[in-house]
Design a protein around this motif. Structure first.
Motif, PDB file in Angstrom:
ATOM      1  N   TRP A 155      33.103  49.092  50.823  1.00 29.53           N
ATOM      2  CA  TRP A 155      34.157  50.071  51.066  1.00 29.53           C
ATOM      3  C   TRP A 155      33.510  51.423  50.418  1.00 29.53           C
ATOM      4  O   TRP A 155      34.078  52.155  49.625  1.00 29.53           O
TER       5      TRP A 155
ATOM      6  N   GLU B 118      35.049  53.257  47.222  1.00 26.42           N
ATOM      7  CA  GLU B 118      36.303  52.930  46.712  1.00 26.42           C
ATOM      8  C   GLU B 118      36.210  51.704  45.963  1.00 26.42           C
ATOM      9  O   GLU B 118      35.528  50.622  46.459  1.00 26.42           O
ATOM     10  N   ARG B 119      36.680  51.887  44.841  1.00 21.98           N
ATOM     11  CA  ARG B 119      36.649  50.569  43.777  1.00 21.98           C
ATOM     12  C   ARG B 119      35.075  49.984  43.533  1.00 21.98           C
ATOM     13  O   ARG B 119      34.721  48.968  43.611  1.00 21.98           O
TER      14      ARG B 119
ATOM     15  N   VAL C 235      37.276  50.282  54.399  1.00 21.16           N
ATOM     16  CA  VAL C 235      38.538  50.041  55.396  1.00 21.16           C
ATOM     17  C   VAL C 235      39.499  51.062  55.590  1.00 21.16           C
ATOM     18  O   VAL C 235      40.192  51.267  56.390  1.00 21.16           O
ATOM     19  N   ASN C 236      39.550  51.891  54.562  1.00 23.54           N
ATOM     20  CA  ASN C 236      40.322  53.155  54.631  1.00 23.54           C
ATOM     21  C   ASN C 236      39.241  54.437  55.253  1.00 23.54           C
ATOM     22  O   ASN C 236      38.408  54.744  54.651  1.00 23.54           O
TER      23      ASN C 236
ATOM     24  N   LYS D 236      42.061  48.025  59.210  1.00 22.67           N
ATOM     25  CA  LYS D 236      43.093  47.925  58.264  1.00 22.67           C
ATOM     26  C   LYS D 236      43.977  49.055  58.793  1.00 22.67           C
ATOM     27  O   LYS D 236      43.717  50.149  59.089  1.00 22.67           O
TER      28      LYS D 236
ATOM     29  N   GLU E 167      49.164  50.989  53.586  1.00 25.96           N
ATOM     30  CA  GLU E 167      48.725  52.035  52.655  1.00 25.96           C
ATOM     31  C   GLU E 167      48.265  53.002  53.167  1.00 25.96           C
ATOM     32  O   GLU E 167      47.304  53.646  52.994  1.00 25.96           O
TER      33      GLU E 167
ATOM     34  N   ARG F  82      42.890  43.017  59.413  1.00 30.46           N
ATOM     35  CA  ARG F  82      43.151  42.753  58.170  1.00 30.46           C
ATOM     36  C   ARG F  82      44.508  42.128  58.070  1.00 30.46           C
ATOM     37  O   ARG F  82      45.563  43.188  58.445  1.00 30.46           O
TER      38      ARG F  82
ATOM     39  N   PHE G 151      46.126  42.394  55.215  1.00 29.80           N
ATOM     40  CA  PHE G 151      46.623  43.166  53.814  1.00 29.80           C
ATOM     41  C   PHE G 151      47.610  44.224  54.229  1.00 29.80           C
ATOM     42  O   PHE G 151      47.194  45.395  54.269  1.00 29.80           O
TER      43      PHE G 151
ATOM     44  N   LYS H 238      43.496  38.197  52.261  1.00 29.78           N
ATOM     45  CA  LYS H 238      43.001  38.118  50.896  1.00 29.78           C
ATOM     46  C   LYS H 238      43.417  36.767  50.484  1.00 29.78           C
ATOM     47  O   LYS H 238      44.109  36.267  50.820  1.00 29.78           O
TER      48      LYS H 238
ATOM     49  N   ASP I 295      46.905  40.902  45.358  1.00 28.94           N
ATOM     50  CA  ASP I 295      45.805  41.844  45.336  1.00 28.94           C
ATOM     51  C   ASP I 295      44.718  41.550  44.326  1.00 28.94           C
ATOM     52  O   ASP I 295      44.532  42.142  43.621  1.00 28.94           O
ATOM     53  N   PHE I 296      43.850  40.602  44.569  1.00 32.27           N
ATOM     54  CA  PHE I 296      42.529  40.427  43.930  1.00 32.27           C
ATOM     55  C   PHE I 296      42.903  40.168  42.398  1.00 32.27           C
ATOM     56  O   PHE I 296      42.236  40.671  41.634  1.00 32.27           O
TER      57      PHE I 296
ATOM     58  N   GLU J  14      39.124  36.618  52.499  1.00 34.05           N
ATOM     59  CA  GLU J  14      38.638  37.956  51.911  1.00 34.05           C
ATOM     60  C   GLU J  14      38.725  37.901  50.476  1.00 34.05           C
ATOM     61  O   GLU J  14      39.781  37.776  49.863  1.00 34.05           O
TER      62      GLU J  14
ATOM     63  N   GLU K  23      37.577  45.047  40.686  1.00 32.26           N
ATOM     64  CA  GLU K  23      38.730  46.079  40.534  1.00 32.26           C
ATOM     65  C   GLU K  23      39.648  45.813  39.417  1.00 32.26           C
ATOM     66  O   GLU K  23      40.153  46.474  38.707  1.00 32.26           O
ATOM     67  N   TYR K  24      40.193  44.381  39.160  1.00 32.92           N
ATOM     68  CA  TYR K  24      41.027  44.116  38.600  1.00 32.92           C
ATOM     69  C   TYR K  24      40.579  43.299  37.335  1.00 32.92           C
ATOM     70  O   TYR K  24      41.357  42.460  36.622  1.00 32.92           O
TER      71      TYR K  24
ATOM     72  N   HIS L 299      43.527  50.875  37.777  1.00 37.73           N
ATOM     73  CA  HIS L 299      43.624  49.484  37.463  1.00 37.73           C
ATOM     74  C   HIS L 299      42.433  48.940  36.474  1.00 37.73           C
ATOM     75  O   HIS L 299      42.254  47.838  36.393  1.00 37.73           O
TER      76      HIS L 299
HETATM   77  C1  BDP Z   1      43.513  47.289  46.971  1.00 36.63           C
HETATM   78  C2  BDP Z   1      43.035  48.385  46.570  1.00 36.63           C
HETATM   79  C3  BDP Z   1      42.552  49.411  47.694  1.00 36.63           C
HETATM   80  C4  BDP Z   1      42.119  49.132  48.817  1.00 36.63           C
HETATM   81  C5  BDP Z   1      43.009  47.996  49.177  1.00 36.63           C
HETATM   82  C6  BDP Z   1      42.590  47.204  50.487  1.00 36.63           C
HETATM   83  O1  BDP Z   1      43.432  48.929  45.323  1.00 36.63           O
HETATM   84  O2  BDP Z   1      41.612  50.791  47.006  1.00 36.63           O
HETATM   85  O3  BDP Z   1      41.920  49.888  49.752  1.00 36.63           O
HETATM   86  O4  BDP Z   1      43.135  46.980  48.350  1.00 36.63           O
HETATM   87  O5  BDP Z   1      42.233  46.155  50.392  1.00 36.63           O
HETATM   88  O6  BDP Z   1      42.918  46.297  46.201  1.00 36.63           O
HETATM   89  O7  BDP Z   1      42.871  47.932  51.599  1.00 36.63           O
END
Ligand code: BDP
Length: 699
Positions: free
Chosen positions: A154, A162-163, A204-205, A282, A286, A319, A321, A355, A360-361, A382, A388-389, A523
């Motif tokens: 990421w 990211e994360r 992915v963003n 993605k 979001e 994805r 998600f 996922k 979310d994870f 995935e 992250e968490y 998180h």
């Molecule tokens: C979440 C994260 C975020 C990610 C998103 C994803 O908080 O930063 O962009 O998943 O998987 O876990 O797209």
């Protein structure tokens, strides 16, 4: 020992008898050809053997006693001494390691049907030595159960991640393509050593700039470094790229100009990167653009990209998600609701990446209901390696038990024993393309992952993607021996810590099926009270639903009915409050504070018991670790010791914050003998985590 070498440490074997056995059995190597992949294998094998055996290994053209012969099944000598039966079991990427006597010479053959198979075999052979296995009479055939074994980075163009909790991105876009950092090759070696064969380089963003010529040339330079190691490069594609970098007015997937733009883009990419893997996407999640932005479907979007890549053999990993702003239905249900109707509607070079769990994870989630629900579509697993968490890179949490719990879960898709792993490896639904991916935890820190034990999660992911039947304990055992020591007592102590660590973390963070009660946005740390996010489903209170009666999210028929998304038999595991495994209880039920748990305690007491046990167990981890002083190098010993001190403090923080907060609903006292939290709830609520890395845009 700064951790840079990961598990690829080739120091002299410190057990005299084993060293002797290896020296007796290994004297030279012979490679059947010198293509880039076999040269990479040779370099690794020579370095490894010379380091581990502390002896000069010669290269020969003759087969002599103690020779290691490496090549492919197409080589006439190898072909003549290894039964073709072994090669048919090895498949495209697998390997054969056999001790054979030929012309009275005892040799070890390491071979694959492909050169990459032979490379994997060399790494596997070195692993045997690093873990002190007997090599006198080898007969090994191993083949991956999953085709696409992938890391998703990421990483942003500006090198933030990211994360990411281990420094900046290892991709130095500024200096590429001319400057090739040594890390790129070491990264490829590490991945190849555990069979990882695909990497998505960017977040992915996504930023559309990655698809411009300037960046494609840089990507091509990385792809060149990775190619000998059997690794293909993928890119996260921004769905709106035709507008952002293509000058078009729309990115509508049914628009002919847009389709054409992607076709040309794909053609261009393959001129720079002939073995390009494909796109990871993605979309409509979001705030990311996607086909729904133009009132089209996920299938329309994925298929358009798939058509552009198909002439080159590329694939699309789309994805699942997704959860939308407008949709107020339980977030748990949204991915299933959006994707299930499109089962069978995707091109055959599209895979849907799901996922492991529906939210979310989290430290613990039930398996995602899409597994087993889309029999006509290959689903990629995935996982998330970056924690992250799970306490970022400060908490020691070995994730293999989490991965296994999901892979071993039963979807009941085709009756009992239709595990998630069988969905993923294609065996239950007969898919040709299969994949397992993980969000990488790798950065520029000298030890790559920021916590010496986070390396184990990267390692475990690769090993499980190769063979999901391996146990978490087996993988830990191998990793410890390669990374730290072979001294049995120390191996056992470290393994005990690792195997217990995930459950301990669940206990001090989110016991009994609690989920998503971490600090808002970053998180990190506890914030079960948080209720100010712009979306309801970003708030912890949305997930725990504590009130004066009880706590937990009712996802049965009386509640959101998310359980209806599982096959009837799978649903049965969760739907009855009395028989639901208590690990998942509050995922599916709103339970009264006085409810009697299997232990005989009330739910309230049990919740306290778990939080206290979790925090106490971190002390146990510390004691165990402290007993290892002198058994492993001081540098890593002290690092882990400091990190465990943070983890211990934070486990107590989690415990105190959560117990005090939930007590405002239960209005019940702490069970007898439990230490009162040091501060009051207002204090814990006022704690601001000073700086939380990891979200793009906040740097
Ligand atoms: C979440 C994260 C975020 C990610 C998103 C994803 O908080 O930063 O962009 O998943 O998987 O876990 O797209």
């Amino acid at each position: 020992e700064n951790g840079y070498e990961l598990w690829l440490r080739y120091y002299k074997i410190d057990d005299a008898a084993i060293l002797q056995q290896y020296r007796n059995n290994i004297s030279s190597i012979q490679f059947t050809s010198s293509t880039p992949t076999l040269l990479a294998a040779k370099e690794e094998l020579l370095n490894g053997l010379q380091g581990l055996l502390d002896k000069k290994i010669t290269e020969q053209n003759l087969i002599t006693n103690g020779c290691i012969l490496v090549g492919t099944s197409s080589d006439p000598v190898i072909h003549s001494i290894i039964s073709s039966n072994f090669f048919s079991k090895a498949g495209k990427e697998g390997y054969v390691i056999q001790t054979v006597t030929t012309n009275q010479k005892k040799v070890i053959v390491i071979a694959g049907n492909t050169e990459v198979g032979a490379l994997y075999g060399c790494f596997a052979f070195l692993r045997l030595l690093q873990t002190h296995q007997n090599i006198q009479n080898l007969s090994i055939v191993s083949a991956p159960r999953i085709q696409l074994r992938m890391l998703d980075h990421w990483d942003n163009v500006n090198r933030t991640i990211e994360r990411g909790y281990a420094g900046m991105s290892i991709w130095n876009w500024h200096k590429l393509p001319d400057y090739i950092d040594k890390r790129y090759k070491d990264y490829a070696r590490a991945n190849a050593s555990i069979g990882i064969n695909a990497v998505a380089l960017n977040n992915v963003n996504a930023n559309a700039i990655m698809l411009t010529k300037d960046y494609l040339i840089k990507v091509a330079a990385l792809a060149e470094v990775f190619r000998p190691y059997g690794i293909k490069v993928y890119l996260s594609a921004k769905f709106s790229a035709p507008v952002e970098i293509g000058g078009l007015k729309t990115a509508d997937p049914l628009d002919a100009q847009v389709q054409n733009w992607w076709k040309q883009k794909a053609d261009e990419i393959y001129t720079y990167i002939p073995n390009f893997g494909g796109f990871l996407v993605k979309a409509n999640s979001e705030e990311q653009p996607g086909p729904q932005t133009y009132n089209r479907t996920h299938a329309d979007g994925a298929n358009m990209l798939a058509d552009a890549l198909a002439p080159h053999g590329g694939i699309v990993i789309w994805r699942a998600f997704v959860y939308s702003n407008e949709n107020t239905d339980d977030r748990f249900k949204q991915a299933y609701n959006e994707f299930k109707p499109f089962d069978g509607k995707f091109r055959n070079n599209v895979l849907i990446q799901v996922k492991n769990g529906p939210i979310d994870f989290q430290p613990r989630e039930p398996f995602h209901p899409l597994f087993g629900a889309m029999p006509h579509t290959p689903l990629v697993m995935e996982f998330q390696l970056t924690q992250e968490y799970l306490g970022f890179s400060t908490h020691l949490v070995y994730l293999a038990p989490l991965f296994k719990e999901c892979l071993d879960a039963d979807t009941y898709e085709q009756g009992k024993n239709s595990t998630v792993s069988k969905v993923i490896d294609g065996s239950s639904e007969d898919h040709k393309l299969t994949g397992m991916a993980a969000v990488a935890n790798i950065g520029s820190d000298i030890d790559w992952t920021g916590h010496p034990f986070a390396q184990a999660n990267w390692y475990a992911f690769g090993r499980l993607a190769w063979d999901h039947e391996l146990s978490a304990a087996q993988i830990a055992d191998e990793w410890i021996r390669q990374t730290f020591t072979n001294i049995q007592h120390a191996v056992d102590t470290i393994k005990n810590i690792m195997l217990a660590s995930r459950e301990i973390t669940v206990d001090y963070m989110t016991p009994l099926g609690l989920h998503h009660i971490m600090g808002y946005s970053h998180h990190y740390g506890p914030a079960p009270w948080y209720n100010a996010a712009q979306r309801a489903d970003w708030n912890p209170v949305y997930y725990h639903k504590a009130d004066s009666l009880g706590i937990g999210f009712d996802r049965t028929a009386t509640g959101s009915n998310a359980l209806a998304q599982y096959a009837p038999e799978a649903r049965k595991q969760f739907q009855d409050l009395h028989t639901c495994d208590e690990k998942y209880l509050l995922w599916f039920h709103h339970v009264e504070w006085n409810y009697k748990m299997h232990s005989g305690r009330s739910l309230w007491d049990e919740l306290c018991y778990k939080y206290y046990a979790g925090a106490d167990s971190v002390k146990w981890m510390q004691q165990q670790w402290n007993s290892l002083k002198g058994f492993i190098d001081d540098e890593r010993f002290e690092q882990v010791q400091m990190l465990l001190t943070i983890q211990q403090k934070e486990a107590v923080w989690w415990r105190n914050a959560c117990v005090l907060y939930f007590q405002t609903f239960s209005r019940m006292p702490l069970p007898k003998g439990f230490e009162q939290p040091a501060k009051n709830l207002e204090y814990y609520e006022s704690l601001q985590f000073p700086y939380a890395p990891g979200i793009s845009g906040n740097q």
